[in-house]
Design an enzyme around this catalytic site. Sequence first.
Site, PDB file in Angstrom:
ATOM      1  N   SER A 177      -6.471  11.330   6.872  1.00  6.03           N
ATOM      2  CA  SER A 177      -5.100  11.032   7.303  1.00  6.03           C
ATOM      3  C   SER A 177      -4.035  11.246   6.236  1.00  6.03           C
ATOM      4  O   SER A 177      -2.845  11.102   6.515  1.00  6.03           O
ATOM      5  CB  SER A 177      -5.008   9.593   7.831  1.00  6.03           C
ATOM      6  N   THR A 180      -2.636   7.023   2.828  1.00  3.71           N
ATOM      7  CA  THR A 180      -4.089   6.934   2.722  1.00  3.71           C
ATOM      8  C   THR A 180      -4.783   7.885   3.685  1.00  3.71           C
ATOM      9  O   THR A 180      -4.191   8.398   4.628  1.00  3.71           O
ATOM     10  CB  THR A 180      -4.565   5.506   3.027  1.00  3.71           C
TER      11      THR A 180
END
Length: 300
Positions: free
Chosen positions: A62, A232
């Site tokens: 991601s 993240t």
Amino acid sequence: MRFLILFLFILSTSLIQAQEVLLESKIKKSIENVPAQVGVAIIINGKDTITVNNECHYPLMSVMKYPQALAVLHYLHQHNQPLSTKIFIPKEALLDDTYSPLRDKYPGGNIYMPIDQLLDYTIQKSDNNACDILFNYTGGVLYTDSYIRSLGINNFSISKTEDDMHKDLAACYENWSTPLEIASLTDMLFSKELFPTEYQNFLKETMLNCQTGTNRLPAPLLDTTARIGHKTGTSDRNVQGELIGINDVGFILLPDGKRYTIAVLVKDSKESMADTEKIIAKISEIVYHHLASEKNISNK
């Protein structure tokens, strides 16, 4: 006088290089027995650069939502659309079997949502459905890949959506970057005028309010006056039982006005999730404590 200035310049440069070598050594020592491939890149004040294990292709997971956000803002700028532009979200776009706070809040779909709110979902909450909705709006993954390459970033690839990766774990390895490329892209928020200031400041603030990964890069900064904006990336395990990619990439703003950008990408970790996140937190701690004093951060 000229010789004195030259001597001082050479001395200053030598001291900076020595500090960079020392920091690199500390990072390497911290990961020497880790059962994973760990890549690190640090850019200090937009200039001094340190890398560790930068040659490998690391699955972004991601983290790709950060370059996607840049591409979305570029698309809005090119089409003269404000951040408040609304997108229709049909129920079928809110897939069930994926991480999606957006779907949890609006399970019935069939709503209109401003793009700035969708970007909040992707950057701050790492929402997978919001990510793919934005890919569809801007023309797919190839639009994002092409825009990022136009910025001079080439050692990376974005070719898969979140749904693609969910359907086939092997596809996770096809969205990748070297640590230095994703760190350089992150540093561009401060070193380059990418689009109107309103858009650029919006993305900075959105990253500064990231809600995921507080036990990764932010962990050693929680009791300091430093501010961190980050994104993240988190994976499932591959068929070998390894965590495909556990990542954190961000910028740290120190109270004296200095900054540094850091990318820590962990590939194929045999550790637990908690211990893999500790690897990232430890590197963040090493870097912060090394750079936090004026004697170690250059203002060249």
